[in-house]
Design a protein around this motif. Structure first.
Motif, PDB file in Angstrom:
ATOM      1  N   GLY A  78       0.708  -1.290  -0.148  1.00  0.00           N
ATOM      2  CA  GLY A  78      -0.170  -0.040  -0.049  1.00  0.00           C
ATOM      3  C   GLY A  78       0.884   1.372   0.036  1.00  0.00           C
ATOM      4  N   MET A  79       2.015   1.149   0.480  1.00  0.00           N
ATOM      5  CA  MET A  79       3.096   2.357   0.499  1.00  0.00           C
ATOM      6  C   MET A  79       3.273   2.704  -0.975  1.00  0.00           C
ATOM      7  SD  MET A  79       5.495   1.866   3.672  1.00  0.00           S
ATOM      8  CE  MET A  79       6.307   0.757   3.109  1.00  0.00           C
ATOM      9  N   LEU A  80       2.929   1.933  -1.969  1.00  0.00           N
ATOM     10  CA  LEU A  80       3.526   2.301  -3.283  1.00  0.00           C
ATOM     11  C   LEU A  80       3.025   3.443  -3.579  1.00  0.00           C
ATOM     12  CD1 LEU A  80       4.885   1.751  -6.197  1.00  0.00           C
ATOM     13  CD2 LEU A  80       2.564   0.317  -6.631  1.00  0.00           C
ATOM     14  N   TYR A  81       1.643   3.782  -3.023  1.00  0.00           N
ATOM     15  CA  TYR A  81       0.840   5.008  -3.602  1.00  0.00           C
ATOM     16  C   TYR A  81       1.711   6.186  -2.980  1.00  0.00           C
ATOM     17  CZ  TYR A  81      -3.107   2.664  -5.462  1.00  0.00           C
ATOM     18  OH  TYR A  81      -3.769   1.792  -6.541  1.00  0.00           O
ATOM     19  N   SER A  82       1.848   6.334  -1.637  1.00  0.00           N
ATOM     20  CA  SER A  82       2.679   7.312  -0.896  1.00  0.00           C
ATOM     21  C   SER A  82       3.951   7.765  -1.596  1.00  0.00           C
ATOM     22  CB  SER A  82       3.008   6.984   0.306  1.00  0.00           C
ATOM     23  OG  SER A  82       1.820   6.986   1.399  1.00  0.00           O
ATOM     24  N   VAL A  83       4.752   6.715  -2.028  1.00  0.00           N
ATOM     25  CA  VAL A  83       6.040   6.821  -2.736  1.00  0.00           C
ATOM     26  C   VAL A  83       5.713   7.316  -4.069  1.00  0.00           C
ATOM     27  CG1 VAL A  83       8.155   5.822  -3.733  1.00  0.00           C
ATOM     28  CG2 VAL A  83       7.447   5.202  -1.233  1.00  0.00           C
ATOM     29  N   VAL A 199      -1.213  15.451  11.681  1.00  0.00           N
ATOM     30  CA  VAL A 199       0.013  15.852  12.501  1.00  0.00           C
ATOM     31  C   VAL A 199      -0.631  15.261  13.827  1.00  0.00           C
ATOM     32  CG1 VAL A 199       1.436  17.383  13.968  1.00  0.00           C
ATOM     33  CG2 VAL A 199       1.331  17.519  11.447  1.00  0.00           C
ATOM     34  N   ALA A 200      -1.662  15.750  14.362  1.00  0.00           N
ATOM     35  CA  ALA A 200      -2.227  15.221  15.675  1.00  0.00           C
ATOM     36  C   ALA A 200      -2.491  13.776  15.752  1.00  0.00           C
ATOM     37  CB  ALA A 200      -3.428  16.028  15.832  1.00  0.00           C
ATOM     38  N   LEU A 201      -2.942  13.062  14.684  1.00  0.00           N
ATOM     39  CA  LEU A 201      -3.316  11.759  14.646  1.00  0.00           C
ATOM     40  C   LEU A 201      -2.023  10.881  14.712  1.00  0.00           C
ATOM     41  CD1 LEU A 201      -6.260  11.235  12.256  1.00  0.00           C
ATOM     42  CD2 LEU A 201      -6.173  11.082  14.600  1.00  0.00           C
ATOM     43  N   THR A 202      -1.168  11.449  13.929  1.00  0.00           N
ATOM     44  CA  THR A 202       0.412  10.764  13.756  1.00  0.00           C
ATOM     45  C   THR A 202       1.018  10.667  15.355  1.00  0.00           C
ATOM     46  OG1 THR A 202       0.616  11.282  11.711  1.00  0.00           O
ATOM     47  CG2 THR A 202       2.909  10.832  12.742  1.00  0.00           C
ATOM     48  N   VAL A 203       1.002  11.873  15.743  1.00  0.00           N
ATOM     49  CA  VAL A 203       1.563  12.103  17.291  1.00  0.00           C
ATOM     50  C   VAL A 203       0.926  10.913  18.183  1.00  0.00           C
ATOM     51  CG1 VAL A 203       1.865  13.601  19.242  1.00  0.00           C
ATOM     52  CG2 VAL A 203       2.304  14.577  16.904  1.00  0.00           C
ATOM     53  N   LEU A 204      -0.447  10.843  18.039  1.00  0.00           N
ATOM     54  CA  LEU A 204      -1.236  10.313  19.028  1.00  0.00           C
ATOM     55  C   LEU A 204      -0.823   8.591  18.539  1.00  0.00           C
ATOM     56  CD1 LEU A 204      -4.711  11.848  19.033  1.00  0.00           C
ATOM     57  CD2 LEU A 204      -3.102  11.858  20.911  1.00  0.00           C
ATOM     58  N   LEU A 287       5.365  20.520   1.892  1.00  0.00           N
ATOM     59  CA  LEU A 287       4.361  19.979   2.440  1.00  0.00           C
ATOM     60  C   LEU A 287       3.722  18.584   2.302  1.00  0.00           C
ATOM     61  CD1 LEU A 287       2.395  23.403   1.852  1.00  0.00           C
ATOM     62  CD2 LEU A 287       3.326  22.395   3.930  1.00  0.00           C
ATOM     63  N   ILE A 288       3.753  18.285   0.913  1.00  0.00           N
ATOM     64  CA  ILE A 288       3.160  16.988   0.685  1.00  0.00           C
ATOM     65  C   ILE A 288       4.197  15.738   0.852  1.00  0.00           C
ATOM     66  CG2 ILE A 288       2.724  15.469  -1.632  1.00  0.00           C
ATOM     67  CD1 ILE A 288       2.112  18.158  -3.119  1.00  0.00           C
ATOM     68  N   GLY A 289       5.287  16.054   0.992  1.00  0.00           N
ATOM     69  CA  GLY A 289       6.334  14.984   1.516  1.00  0.00           C
ATOM     70  C   GLY A 289       5.963  14.680   2.894  1.00  0.00           C
ATOM     71  N   GLY A 290       5.915  15.638   3.850  1.00  0.00           N
ATOM     72  CA  GLY A 290       5.670  15.308   5.217  1.00  0.00           C
ATOM     73  C   GLY A 290       4.281  14.814   5.446  1.00  0.00           C
ATOM     74  N   PHE A 291       3.250  15.175   4.495  1.00  0.00           N
ATOM     75  CA  PHE A 291       2.013  14.479   4.708  1.00  0.00           C
ATOM     76  C   PHE A 291       2.139  12.993   4.411  1.00  0.00           C
ATOM     77  CE2 PHE A 291      -1.761  13.204   2.297  1.00  0.00           C
ATOM     78  CZ  PHE A 291      -2.972  13.150   3.604  1.00  0.00           C
ATOM     79  N   TYR A 292       2.517  12.551   3.202  1.00  0.00           N
ATOM     80  CA  TYR A 292       2.770  11.166   2.877  1.00  0.00           C
ATOM     81  C   TYR A 292       3.404  10.428   3.845  1.00  0.00           C
ATOM     82  CZ  TYR A 292       0.197  11.962  -1.435  1.00  0.00           C
ATOM     83  OH  TYR A 292      -0.911  12.268  -2.133  1.00  0.00           O
ATOM     84  N   LEU A 293       4.560  11.016   4.369  1.00  0.00           N
ATOM     85  CA  LEU A 293       5.215  10.060   5.543  1.00  0.00           C
ATOM     86  C   LEU A 293       4.361   9.650   6.643  1.00  0.00           C
ATOM     87  CD1 LEU A 293       8.564  11.958   5.521  1.00  0.00           C
ATOM     88  CD2 LEU A 293       8.417   9.526   4.637  1.00  0.00           C
ATOM     89  N   MET A 294       3.497  10.781   6.795  1.00  0.00           N
ATOM     90  CA  MET A 294       2.449  10.493   8.150  1.00  0.00           C
ATOM     91  C   MET A 294       1.342   9.521   7.689  1.00  0.00           C
ATOM     92  SD  MET A 294       1.961  14.319  10.063  1.00  0.00           S
ATOM     93  CE  MET A 294       1.815  15.384   8.488  1.00  0.00           C
ATOM     94  N   THR A 295       1.325   9.511   6.318  1.00  0.00           N
ATOM     95  CA  THR A 295      -0.072   8.490   5.993  1.00  0.00           C
ATOM     96  C   THR A 295       0.399   7.129   6.269  1.00  0.00           C
ATOM     97  OG1 THR A 295       0.705   8.413   3.709  1.00  0.00           O
ATOM     98  CG2 THR A 295      -1.102  10.011   4.205  1.00  0.00           C
ATOM     99  N   ILE A 296       1.716   6.777   6.032  1.00  0.00           N
ATOM    100  CA  ILE A 296       2.471   5.479   6.185  1.00  0.00           C
ATOM    101  C   ILE A 296       1.922   5.093   8.039  1.00  0.00           C
ATOM    102  CG2 ILE A 296       4.416   4.324   6.476  1.00  0.00           C
ATOM    103  CD1 ILE A 296       5.625   5.835   3.987  1.00  0.00           C
ATOM    104  N   VAL A 297       2.256   6.150   8.638  1.00  0.00           N
ATOM    105  CA  VAL A 297       2.061   5.899  10.250  1.00  0.00           C
ATOM    106  C   VAL A 297       1.070   5.534  10.665  1.00  0.00           C
ATOM    107  CG1 VAL A 297       2.324   6.898  12.498  1.00  0.00           C
ATOM    108  CG2 VAL A 297       4.135   7.304  10.852  1.00  0.00           C
ATOM    109  N   LEU A 298      -0.103   6.383   9.941  1.00  0.00           N
ATOM    110  CA  LEU A 298      -1.633   6.039  10.083  1.00  0.00           C
ATOM    111  C   LEU A 298      -2.044   4.945   9.732  1.00  0.00           C
ATOM    112  CD1 LEU A 298      -3.096   9.598   9.194  1.00  0.00           C
ATOM    113  CD2 LEU A 298      -2.072   8.797  11.454  1.00  0.00           C
ATOM    114  N   GLY A 299      -1.714   4.271   8.644  1.00  0.00           N
ATOM    115  CA  GLY A 299      -1.866   2.965   7.747  1.00  0.00           C
ATOM    116  C   GLY A 299      -1.772   1.819   8.735  1.00  0.00           C
TER     117      GLY A 299
END
Length: 531
Positions: A78-83, A199-204, A287-299
């Motif tokens: 699933g990370m293929l999409y983020s990358v 950011v809030a969800l990733t930190v949690l 901005l987008i790079g930081g966001f996609y790194l966080m989607t990996i943590v959320l997934g």
């Protein structure tokens, strides 16, 4: 979901809709009659503002809901999409952003028509742009339907249908009344909200595992039912040769498709210079790079804390993984924290959808009015009806089409749907754009063939693929006219688009206009004569 969830989320939905409608009303009081104001917001935005708007335009429901859901269900693959979504911006930065800003005015067709016969090129590029935009819009509609179905406790298809209709109506209002200026400010507000919520969800999530990433990953693998295979390539794309080719096809589409997306290209015209366009992209990449790194943590967080089975029970495509994760992180169902966090995430996701559909609708209506209508009007000799008026009417038609297709495709994963849009963009728009910018001998026939040579195969292969028929997860599970084995057509259609452009050029009797090419080259590289 409890009545508290519904009430809180609906209040936040309403607040965001009220704010965005207020922005649209405020902007509509300014002069919107000129094409430059309606299509490009007067070219008055700063690089930072435009960078946030690009990020807001690009970080769609597919990113926030779909990618995290796919990672929660299939892990590493699933990370293929983020990358892919992130790496694509290097192509935009180095090959497209400044040159497009210097050569064009409002649309992709402007760049190509700078050195070709206008009418056939504009019709071809306009048709392709509308096709890509509608595919992208469908993904946002599906995301909206999944979100509200979850919010209302999965109360049947009626909730999804009315949600899709409501989103379609709002996007038409945003575009018709506010044009690019209102759309840009809506996207900026949405980008700030989305990044803050992510950011809030990733930190949690990290706090829940005491910052131990290794523990997070292994917990996700244990709950997935696949063990360590969940953290290795191959769970979704490694079963057989077809799955491996699908992996390559999807990767090509994601990396090459961004540079051909009409709503992304149109954002480069909202800044005053090519240098500002390049700086906008640098802001957007950060901005987008930081966001996609966080989607990996959320997934992986959703896989570890919710579990794939519970996610599939809510939505079989995984589109509701992040809202469910927010509910758990806040304290679970029935808790005040869970109610608040769920409502915030649901509202942010809804804001994401509204902002993205506004940008896509504006870009596609601009293609209809500025490229298709203008070309047909010149040939038929019709009166000079305002392009802006036609664009407003086109927004209504595109909205209706997107609503209909969104209802049809309501059970597909939104990230997957966007992958199809990227494949069509990479097959039809990217070849003609790169050839026009860099090939001195490129001709009008080559341009037209490049567009249709990528567009037609991409659409036909999708129709004949497992996406539409032949499997339980297809659009039409009861039918079977599948011929093409891959779910994403990019591996075949992208080379065909480039090959068709080359073949059309070498077989053309047209003599390339050296003077127009030299003028376009100087303009693209220096900005001399740029609008």
């Amino acid at each position: 979901m409890t009545a508290d969830h519904q009430t809180s989320a609906l209040l936040l939905f309403s607040a965001f809709v009220a704010v965005t409608l207020g922005i649209t009303t405020w902007v509509s009081r300014h002069r919107q009659g000129s094409a430059e104001e309606f299509y490009a917001g007067g070219r008055l935005f700063s690089p930072m503002e435009n960078g946030f708007a690009i990020a807001g335009d690009y970080m769609s429901a597919a990113s926030f809901l779909g990618i995290s859901g796919l990672i929660a269900l299939v892990g590493y693959d699933g990370m293929l999409y983020s990358v892919g979504f992130l790496v694509a911006w290097l192509v935009v930065l180095f090959l497209v952003a400044e040159l497009v800003r210097n050569c064009g005015r409002f649309t992709l067709a402007d760049v190509v028509a700078a050195r070709m016969r206008e009418r056939p090129v504009r019709i071809a590029a306009g048709t392709s742009s509308v096709t890509v935009s509608v595919l992208y819009l469908v993904a946002q509609m599906v995301g909206a339907g999944s979100l509200v179905a979850l919010l209302l406790g999965g109360t049947g298809e009626a909730a999804r249908a009315w949600t899709v209709i409501g989103v379609g109506a709002l996007m038409v209002i945003y575009v018709s009344l506010g044009g690019m200026r209102a759309t840009t400010w809506i996207q900026i507000v949405k980008a700030v909200l989305l990044l803050g919520g992510t950011v809030a969800l990733t930190v949690l999530v990290l706090l829940r595992f005491h910052g131990d990433i290794n523990r997070l990953l292994h917990t996700a693998a244990e709950r997935s039912g696949h063990g360590e295979a969940f953290l290795a390539p191959g769970l979704a794309y490694g079963g057989d040769w077809t799955a491996r080719l699908d992996f390559i096809s999807l990767g090509l589409a994601l990396v090459l498709g961004t540079a051909g997306l009409p709503h992304i290209l149109s954002r480069f015209y909202t800044v005053p210079t090519a240098r500002a366009a390049r700086r906008s992209v640098v802001w957007a990449i950060g901005l987008i790079g930081g966001f996609y790194l966080m989607t990996i943590v959320l997934g992986f967080g959703a896989a570890a804390l919710i579990g794939p089975d519970a996610i599939r029970a809510s939505d079989r495509s995984g589109n509701t993984a992040v809202p469910l994760l927010a509910l758990d992180l806040g304290g679970g169902a029935g808790s005040t924290g869970g109610t608040v966090l769920f409502a915030v995430v649901a509202a942010v996701a809804f804001a994401t959808i509204l902002a993205v559909v506004a940008g896509i609708t504006l870009a596609s209506s601009a293609s209809v009015a500025h490229d298709l209508y203008a070309s047909l009007r010149r040939r038929s000799g019709r009166g000079p009806r305002s392009e802006v008026a036609v664009a407003r009417v086109a927004a209504v038609g595109i909205g209706l089409l997107a609503i209909a297709l969104g209802l049809l495709a309501r059970d597909l994963n939104v990230a997957f749907l966007v992958g199809l849009a990227f494949a069509v963009a990479a097959s039809a728009n990217l070849p003609v754009l790169l050839y026009s910018l860099f090939w001195r001998g490129f001709t009008t026939r080559g341009a037209v063939w490049a567009v249709y040579g990528g567009l037609v195969p991409a659409v036909v292969l999708v129709l004949l693929s497992p996406v539409v028929s032949g499997s339980p997860a297809s659009l039409f599970p009861g039918a079977d006219f599948q011929v093409f084995p891959l779910q994403n057509p990019g591996l075949v259609s992208i080379p065909l688009g480039f090959a068709a452009g080359w073949l059309g050029t070498v077989t053309s009797t047209e003599v390339p206009d050296e003077a127009r090419h030299a003028e376009a080259e100087v303009r693209s590289l220096t900005g001399a004569g740029a609008v």
